[in-house]
Design an enzyme around this catalytic site. Structure first.
Site, mmCIF file in Angstrom:
data_model
loop_
_atom_site.group_PDB
_atom_site.id
_atom_site.type_symbol
_atom_site.label_atom_id
_atom_site.label_comp_id
_atom_site.label_asym_id
_atom_site.label_seq_id
_atom_site.Cartn_x
_atom_site.Cartn_y
_atom_site.Cartn_z
ATOM 1 C CB VAL A 61 -31.027 47.200 -1.994
ATOM 2 C CG1 VAL A 61 -32.429 46.718 -1.686
ATOM 3 C CG2 VAL A 61 -30.238 47.480 -0.723
ATOM 4 C CE1 TYR A 155 -28.728 53.708 10.275
ATOM 5 C CE2 TYR A 155 -28.928 55.606 11.726
ATOM 6 C CZ TYR A 155 -29.513 54.598 10.986
ATOM 7 O OH TYR A 155 -30.882 54.485 10.931
#
Length: 250
Positions: A61, A155
């Site tokens: 992606v 994250y």
């Protein structure tokens, strides 16, 4: 096939992506399944109720030409697009911020944020050009989009940024009947979250075994959101194990 609604699911090779593919297929959707691992994607396809209505495309992606191809081939095969589930994401080993490498930080940002942006951009192009205009985007957020864990700066930053992408997309999509949702998921029992069953570091230094839940419940939530008319937006929602330390992270 023209009468079936069409969805693209990223990160469809396992976990929440796989369960969502199975659930959407059972609800009568045609699907484009994408992730890096072709063999696992084919396995997801085989688990769907109608594999003949599933297109499999393996790739990254973060690869702009691949993402463009992903949307072009979806429209070529199914005629339109109704839903993008930006589910692909990676995590990293817990590391104090002063010990983090730039490579680790940027790799997480690239997949979780840049990948979601590229897919969102291409979805908008399709949604605005098709007749009738419109569609829905669901972004896989995280509890970390609200409250961080220790030693998880990359994250946490990526998921906070996904919240910004969600809100910006929701504004930009209004005039085109494009609805955008972020699901903040807490401890669905996938490979990524399996470590919580062995014990997770808490802000006070304790290591605690955390509650988890079956990702099939996330998939059912995706099906519910996908079934809403595009005139209805659920901007943000949370689904998590009841016992997970989230409210106050304790």
């Amino acid at each position: 096939m023209a009468s079936r609604k069409v969805a693209i699911i990223t990160g469809a090779s396992s976990g929440i992506g796989r369960e969502s593919a199975i659930a959407l297929s059972s609800a009568g959707w045609s699907l484009t399944l994408t992730a890096r691992r072709l063999e696992q994607l084919e396995e997801t396809k085989s688990l769907c109720s109608d594999p003949s209505s599933c297109l499999v495309l393996a790739g990254e992606v973060t690869d702009e030409p691949f993402v463009k191809k992903l949307f072009e081939e979806t429209v070529a095969n199914f005629g339109r697009l109704d839903l993008l589930f930006n589910n692909a994401g990676i995590s990293h080993k817990g590391t104090p911020i002063d010990e983090l490498s730039l490579e680790t930080f940027t790799s997480v940002i690239n997949v979780n944020l840049v990948g979601s942006f590229l897919c969102t951009r291409e979805a908008f192009r399709v949604f605005k050009s098709q007749s009738p205009t419109g569609g829905r985007i669901i972004n896989n957020g995280s509890l970390a989009a609200r409250v961080p864990r220790p030693h998880a700066a990359p994250y946490t930053c990526s998921k906070h940024a996904v919240t910004g992408l969600t809100k910006a997309s929701a504004i930009d999509g209004r005039n085109w009947n494009i609805a955008v949702t972020q699901i903040d998921i807490g401890n669905a029992l996938t490979t990524m979250a399996a470590g919580h069953t062995r014990g997770s570091l808490q802000p006070d230094g304790r290591v605690v075994v955390e509650a988890t839940f079956d990702p099939v419940h996330v998939a059912q939530t995706v099906v519910h959101l996908a079934g809403l008319p595009n005139s209805v937006t659920v901007l943000e929602m949370n689904i998590m194990a009841t016992g997970v330390p989230f409210v106050g992270r304790g």
